[in-house]
Design a protein around this motif. Structure first.
Motif, PDB file in Angstrom:
ATOM      1  N   PHE A 162      25.089  42.557  48.623  1.00  0.00           N
ATOM      2  CA  PHE A 162      25.533  41.802  47.445  1.00  0.00           C
ATOM      3  C   PHE A 162      24.698  40.570  47.122  1.00  0.00           C
ATOM      4  N   GLY A 163      24.598  40.338  45.637  1.00  0.00           N
ATOM      5  CA  GLY A 163      23.468  39.476  45.445  1.00  0.00           C
ATOM      6  C   GLY A 163      24.388  38.171  45.040  1.00  0.00           C
ATOM      7  N   ALA A 164      25.489  38.035  45.135  1.00  0.00           N
ATOM      8  CA  ALA A 164      26.310  36.931  45.372  1.00  0.00           C
ATOM      9  C   ALA A 164      27.684  37.012  46.208  1.00  0.00           C
ATOM     10  N   ILE A 165      27.976  36.129  46.914  1.00  0.00           N
ATOM     11  CA  ILE A 165      29.164  36.144  47.727  1.00  0.00           C
ATOM     12  C   ILE A 165      29.781  34.701  47.488  1.00  0.00           C
ATOM     13  N   VAL A 166      30.951  34.509  46.868  1.00  0.00           N
ATOM     14  CA  VAL A 166      31.401  33.343  46.467  1.00  0.00           C
ATOM     15  C   VAL A 166      32.985  33.241  47.016  1.00  0.00           C
ATOM     16  N   GLY A 167      33.054  32.304  47.881  1.00  0.00           N
ATOM     17  CA  GLY A 167      34.183  31.945  48.468  1.00  0.00           C
ATOM     18  C   GLY A 167      35.191  31.080  47.569  1.00  0.00           C
ATOM     19  N   ALA A 168      36.240  30.822  48.270  1.00  0.00           N
ATOM     20  CA  ALA A 168      37.325  30.086  47.697  1.00  0.00           C
ATOM     21  C   ALA A 168      36.739  28.402  47.430  1.00  0.00           C
ATOM     22  N   ASP A 169      36.238  27.898  48.457  1.00  0.00           N
ATOM     23  CA  ASP A 169      35.709  26.902  48.296  1.00  0.00           C
ATOM     24  C   ASP A 169      34.320  26.388  47.691  1.00  0.00           C
ATOM     25  N   ALA A 170      33.915  27.393  47.206  1.00  0.00           N
ATOM     26  CA  ALA A 170      32.398  27.426  46.481  1.00  0.00           C
ATOM     27  C   ALA A 170      32.582  27.163  45.108  1.00  0.00           C
ATOM     28  N   VAL A 171      33.958  27.062  44.635  1.00  0.00           N
ATOM     29  CA  VAL A 171      34.179  27.057  43.122  1.00  0.00           C
ATOM     30  C   VAL A 171      35.242  25.800  42.927  1.00  0.00           C
ATOM     31  N   GLU A 172      35.249  25.457  41.765  1.00  0.00           N
ATOM     32  CA  GLU A 172      36.387  24.495  41.468  1.00  0.00           C
ATOM     33  C   GLU A 172      37.823  25.102  41.329  1.00  0.00           C
ATOM     34  N   HIS A 173      37.984  26.135  40.906  1.00  0.00           N
ATOM     35  CA  HIS A 173      39.007  26.938  40.887  1.00  0.00           C
ATOM     36  C   HIS A 173      39.058  28.219  41.466  1.00  0.00           C
ATOM     37  N   ARG A 174      39.819  28.721  42.487  1.00  0.00           N
ATOM     38  CA  ARG A 174      39.687  29.878  43.225  1.00  0.00           C
ATOM     39  C   ARG A 174      40.692  31.038  42.370  1.00  0.00           C
ATOM     40  N   LYS A 175      40.384  32.284  42.555  1.00  0.00           N
ATOM     41  CA  LYS A 175      41.437  33.244  42.323  1.00  0.00           C
ATOM     42  C   LYS A 175      42.817  32.808  42.331  1.00  0.00           C
ATOM     43  N   PRO A 176      43.460  33.162  41.283  1.00  0.00           N
ATOM     44  CA  PRO A 176      43.422  34.250  40.306  1.00  0.00           C
ATOM     45  C   PRO A 176      42.663  33.406  39.055  1.00  0.00           C
TER      46      PRO A 176
END
Length: 225
Positions: free
Chosen positions: A134-148
């Protein structure tokens, strides 16, 4: 075979069967706070919104509530235990590795968009020797708003240098389907994951029963764009 530029995967219930280790961590936490354990089958339907939501569902299933301080302590207990046992029993689903290899060989950019905390997502994929796909692994706390929220998916595509217009999401739950819809991307659902409803009811653009079917499903989606 014409394939998407970018394919973004959910992690738990899509790429890997992590329910046994999540169950172990959850029940260790439940014992610690004096509440009854949760059956492995029930845990499979509680996964998908992150560790806090998993603990809250388990506490609710026990027919009780706990105060904020106790909940925070339970959350820390879960994270510490799970980090130490993140891949004791977790395995990739059948044909995942071969399919990832095929897609990468075809030049498809691959990423992971998960509501797992970043540290645990990294630990798990490294323990399984899967991080290199994987070129990117993005967890919930790595972004301002997580899925959905669409931003979680678009951030993953951006970090890959991918093309959202030729991206596809692959997941196992309503959260994943909603994420793709919010971002305006097609979505493939797997039938063997942790959905709380039958996978066919998720109304994904394609449904697969085995990862070996994924390339054909992806090609069909791109052909219709």
């Amino acid at each position: 075979m014409r394939l998407p530029d970018t394919v973004i995967f959910d992690l738990d219930g899509t790429l890997v069967d992590s329910a046994p280790d999540l169950t172990g961590a959850l029940n260790h936490t439940m014992r610690t706070i004096g509440l009854p354990e949760i059956g492995a089958g029930d845990v499979r339907h509680m996964v998908g919104h992150g560790a806090r939501a998993l603990i809250q569902k388990a506490v609710t299933a026990a027919g009780t509530t706990i105060d904020d301080a106790a909940f925070d302590a339970a959350f820390d207990t879960f994270l510490d235990y799970y980090a130490d046992h993140v891949a004791d029993l977790t395995t990739p689903f059948p044909n995942v590795l071969g399919t990832l290899s095929f897609l990468r060989d075809q030049g498809v950019k691959l990423g992971v968009c998960t509501n797992k905390p970043q540290r645990l997502a990294d630990l798990l994929l490294e323990a399984l020797g899967m991080e290199h796909w994987f070129g990117a692994i993005v967890g919930a706390d790595a972004v301002e708003h997580r899925k959905p929220h669409a931003g979680h998916l678009t951030a993953t595509v951006d970090r890959l240098g991918g093309d959202l217009r030729r991206a596809v999401m692959v997941g196992d739950s309503q959260t994943d389907v909603d994420t793709a819809r919010n971002a305006g991307t097609p979505v493939v659902a797997v039938s063997f994951g942790y959905s709380t409803v039958p996978a066919a009811d998720l109304m994904a653009d394609r449904l697969i029963d085995d990862f070996i079917q994924l390339p054909e499903a992806l090609a069909a989606l791109i052909a219709h764009k």
